[in-house]
Design an enzyme around this catalytic site. Structure first.
Site, short mmCIF file in Angstrom:
data_model
loop_
_atom_site.label_atom_id
_atom_site.label_comp_id
_atom_site.label_asym_id
_atom_site.label_seq_id
_atom_site.Cartn_x
_atom_site.Cartn_y
_atom_site.Cartn_z
N ASP A 120 0.82 -1.50 -0.02
CA ASP A 120 0.04 -0.09 0.17
C ASP A 120 0.87 1.40 0.13
O ASP A 120 0.23 2.19 -0.13
CB ASP A 120 -1.07 -0.06 1.27
N TYR A 122 -10.21 0.04 2.18
CA TYR A 122 -9.73 0.13 3.46
C TYR A 122 -9.22 1.62 3.77
O TYR A 122 -8.60 2.01 3.01
CB TYR A 122 -8.53 -1.14 3.81
#
Length: 674
Positions: free
Chosen positions: A323, A407
Site C-alpha cells: 500500500d 480500507y
C-alpha cells in the site's frame, strides 16, 4: 532576500513546477507522464552537519546548505506506447538536472490516480467486458462499479508488461445515494488491462464455489446477485438510524494548545522538539527528534505495508497490495476534517502532490497535530496520609489517514511527557469481498452477508527507526529474561531469573519472543548512565504478531521478505528507506529491501544503525466487521531505557481538571417502574 527553506521542508509548489519544466526541457518532442516529484532528502552526512550548526545556534544566511533536490519519477512514452520509466534529480536552487537514470522495464513505477480513471473508462468501452457483463442480469436500477487494484506479482508465464486489474461490484442506484454500499453486491468478473496499450486484454472469471468445490468452480446463473443483501453504513441509509442517546463529549482547551510551530515544520511541545515532513510514498515522516536538549532519533517513518490474501483460487492469488510502494501512501492521504478525524485545538499541515502533467497540487490538511488525554500518566497514593498525587498521560499526536480503495489506515506518532514515542496503526474501512454461491461457506474466508465472502488476509506493517541516541553512532542490544533452574548455589528457592544482554554485531533479523520478554535496545555505547552504569538508550518490545503465512517459495513471500521477521537491524545507507524495496508494483521478489541490506552483513556496532519493526494482523473476518469494520489497533511503544536519571515526567503538574463534574441523579438514573 527570501529565507531559504529548511533542508527537510517539503518542496513548494513553485519548486515542483520548476523541476517539472526542467525535466520536460531535457526530453523535447516527447510525451512525458509524470508519477511523482518530491524532495530527495539530503545525504545524511551533509544533513547532520547542517543540523549540528542549527542546534548550536550558528546558522546564518551564508551558512552552506545541502543541495535541495527534487526526485522526479516519470514515463517517457515511445512510439510503440511502451513507456520507459525514468528518474531525474533536479537541483531546484541551481535550476539544473544533476542526475538522470533510465530505470527501464525491469521495474514498474507506482500507480497513479489517473490510471484508475483510465481502467474504469476502458472497461466500459471494452467489447470483452461488455460481453462478460451480458452473461448476467442485474436488477433494474443497479449500476456496475469497478474498483481498480494493483495486479500483484506476475504469473511465471506472463510477459513483464504493466498490467492493471479491476474488481467488480453492483450498486443499487435506486437508493439515490452515491454512498450506497456497492460492496454488498460483488460480481465474479476481473477485467485485466494492458497498461501500455490501455486495452482490456481479458476478463477473468473467478470461482464462486464454497467448501468442497474445486479451485475454479463457478456457478453460472444470470441472476448473479439475487442472493445478495444490501448492507449500508452511511447514517441516512441505516434502517434504524443512529443512536439518539449519545450526548456531546467535547475536547476543550480554553487557553489554546501547549505546542508551538515555527517555519511550518518545526514542532516544540513540552520538552520535545522535532520536524514534520511529508512525501507521497510514506506520508507523514518525523525528523531530528530531541527531548530536553538531547538527541533521540534522526528519522521515523511507516516504511511499508503489504496485504496478501489467502484465497488460492485463480486469479485471487494475485491479490497482494503494497500500500505504500504500489501507489504511495501519501498520495492517498485524506483531507482531515476538524471535529471528526482530530479533536481539540488542531494544527494542520498541507502536502503537495503531483498531477500527471507534473503540475504541483496542494493536498490540504494531510496531517493533523493535536494534544490528547490518554488516561493516567503516573499516580501514587500514600495510604498513611491519604494523599494521592496523580498526573495525566497527555500526548502530542501527529496523525495522517490513508484510504486505499475499501480500507482506511490511521497512522499516528504519539509523543508523551515521559519521553516515550508510540507509533500507532489502525485498520478500518470495508472488507474486500467476493461473490459466493447461495447457502455455501468457504475455507478461504467468512460469509459476512448473503452472497458475500470476505477472504482471509493479513495486514503487515513495517516501521523504520533511525535512532540517534545522544549522537549518530549507536548499537543495538537484545535483552532477554531467562528462567534459572533451582540450585543451591544461585537459586535455592527457584525465584531467580537472569537477564541476558547481547549486542548485535552484524546486520541480521530476529523475531519477537514473549516467553523471553525479548526487548530491543538502541543504545549509545559511549554514554553510560551514572546511576545504573548501563549505556543510555531507548527500547521497544517487538509485537508478537503472526508473520507472513504464505509459503516461502511463493511469489507472495518472495516479494515481501520484510514480512517474514519481526525485527531487522541494518547499517544506514542513503536512500535505503523502504522495507519492501524501492519498486514493489508487480515485483517478483524483494529488491533493495531489508533482506538485501541484511545479506551485506554490515557491522552494526557503534555506527549509524537502522532498526525495522514489522507487525500486523492476521485478519480472518468476522460478521462484526461488516458492513464497515471497527478499528483494529496496533501500538509500537518506544521508551527511554536508562536515558535519564529519574522519571522524566516527575515535573508534570498534578492539576485537577476543574471542568470535570459528577453526574446528577436526574442525568443518569431512572427509577424502575414496578
Amino acid at each position: 532576500m527570501a529565507p531559504q527553506p529548511h533542508p527537510l521542508a517539503i518542496l513548494s509548489e513553485d519548486e515542483i513546477n520548476l523541476a517539472r519544466d526542467i525535466v520536460i526541457a531535457q526530453h523535447p518532442n516527447t510525451v512525458i507522464d509524470f508519477r511523482e516529484i518530491y524532495l530527495q532528502e539530503p545525504p545524511k552526512g551533509q544533513l547532520l552537519e547542517f543540523l549540528a550548526l542549527e542546534h548550536a545556534g550558528r546558522l546564518s544566511p551564508t551558512t552552506p546548505r545541502p543541495p535541495r533536490l527534487a526526485l522526479c519519477q516519470y514515463d517517457v512514452i515511445g512510439a510503440d506506447r511502451v513507456p520507459s520509466y525514468e528518474e531525474s534529480l533536479v537541483d531546484v536552487v541551481a535550476s539544473k538536472c544533476v542526475k538522470h537514470t533510465v530505470v527501464g522495464k525491469q521495474h514498474h513505477a507506482a500507480l497513479t490516480l489517473s490510471e484508475f480513471d483510465v481502467l474504469v473508462e476502458r472497461c466500459f468501452a471494452s467489447p470483452l467486458f461488455k460481453e462478460a457483463l451480458a452473461e448476467f442480469d442485474l436488477p433494474p436500477g443497479f449500476e456496475v462499479v469497478i474498483e481498480p487494484w494493483p495486479y500483484g506479482g506476475l504469473d511465471l508465464a506472463e510477459p513483464n508488461r504493466r498490467f492493471f486489474q479491476g474488481l467488480c461490484f453492483a450498486q443499487d442506484a435506486t437508493k439515490k445515494n452515491p454512498d450506497a454500499n456497492f460492496y454488498s453486491y460483488p460480481l465474479p468478473l476481473i477485467p485485466v488491462m494492458d497498461a501500455h496499450t490501455q486495452e482490456i486484454i481479458r476478463v477473468d472469471r473467478p470461482a464462486t464455489g464454497g467448501k468442497g468445490d474445486g479451485l475454479r468452480e463457478q456457478t453460472f446463473k444470470r441472476d448473479i446477485i439475487g442472493h445478495c443483501k444490501g448492507s449500508d453504513y452511511v447514517p441516512e441509509l441505516l434502517p434504524e438510524g443512529t443512536r439518539k442517546d449519545l450526548k456531546p463529549l467535547n475536547v476543550v482547551q480554553p487557553e489554546g494548545p501547549s505546542f508551538r510551530i515555527t517555519d511550518e515544520s518545526l514542532v516544540e511541545w513540552q520538552k520535545w522538539r522535532f520536524r514534520v515532513a511529508f512525501n507521497p510514498r510514506e506520508g507523514a515522516t518525523i525528523h531530528d527528534v530531541w527531548y530536553d536538549g538531547r538527541s533521540v532519533m534522526h528519522r521515523l517513518s511507516i516504511s511499508e505495508m503489504t496485504v496478501p490474501y489467502a484465497d488460492p483460487r485463480p486469479p485471487y492469488h494475485r491479490k497482494q497490495a503494497f500500500d505504500f510502494g504500489d501507489g504511495g501512501g501519501g498520495n492517498m492521504a485524506n483531507n482531515l476534517s476538524i471535529g471528526c478525524d482530530c479533536l481539540g485545538v488542531i494544527k494542520y499541515f498541507d502536502a503537495i502532490i503531483t498531477g500527471a502533467d507534473g503540475t504541483a497540487k496542494k493536498l490540504p490538511n494531510a496531517i493533523c497535530l493535536h494534544e490528547q488525554d490518554n488516561g493516567i500518566g503516573w499516580k501514587h497514593s500514600n495510604w498513611r496520609t491519604g494523599r494521592a498525587v496523580v498526573t495525566r498521560h497527555r500526548e502530542l499526536v501527529v496523525q495522517f489517514i490513508i484510504t486505499l480503495a475499501n480500507y482506511e489506515y490511521v497512522f499516528a506518532y504519539k509523543f508523551d511527557q515521559s519521553a516515550g514515542i508510540t507509533v500507532e496503526a489502525r485498520a478500518t474501512g470495508i472488507l474486500n469481498v467476493v461473490n459466493i454461491d447461495a447457502g455455501k461457506v468457504s475455507d478461504y474466508g467468512n460469509v459476512v452477508s448473503g452472497g458475500v465472502l470476505a477472504q482471509n488476509h493479513q495486514h503487515i506493517f513495517c516501521v523504520r527507526i533511525d535512532p540517534a541516541i545522544d549522537g549518530a553512532k549507536n548499537s543495538v542490544q537484545i535483552e532477554e529474561s531467562h528462567p534459572v533452574p533451582m540450585n543451591e548455589a544461585t537459586n535455592p528457592n527457584g525465584n531467580f531469573y537472569k537477564v541476558d544482554t547481547k549486542t548485535v554485531e552484524r546486520a541480521c533479523y530476529f523475531d519477537a519472543a514473549p516467553d523471553l520478554n525479548r526487548t530491543v535496545k538502541m543504545i549509545n555505547p559511549h554514554k553510560i548512565n551514572p546511576i545504573s552504569q548501563k549505556p543510555i538508550g531507548y527500547k521497544f518490545i517487538p509485537l508478537a504478531t503472526q508473520k507472513l503465512l504464505a509459503d516461502p517459495n511463493s511469489t507472495q513471500a518472495k516479494r515481501a521478505q520484510f514480512a517474514q521477521h519481526h525485527v531487522w537491524v541494518t547499517q544506514h545507507r542513503d536512500g535505503e528507506l523502504y522495507a519492501g524495496g524501492r519498486y514493489t508494483l508487480q515485483s517478483q521478489s524483494e529488491v533493495d529491501g531489508v533482506s538485501d541490506a541484511v545479506k551485506r552483513g554490515d557491522v552494526v556496532v557503534d555506527t549509524d544503525v537502522v532498526v525495522w519493526s514489522t507487525f500486523g494482523i492476521t485478519h480472518n473476518p468476522r460478521i462484526e466487521d461488516w458492513p464497515v469494520m471497527p478499528v483494529e489497533i496496533f501500538q509500537l511503544m518506544i521508551k527511554p531505557a536508562d536515558f535519564f536519571t529519574a522519571n522524566p515526567s516527575l515535573d508534570v503538574p498534578s492539576l485537577k481538571n476543574e471542568a470535570s463534574r459528577t453526574v446528577g441523579k436526574s442525568e443518569c438514573c431512572r427509577t424502575a417502574q414496578l
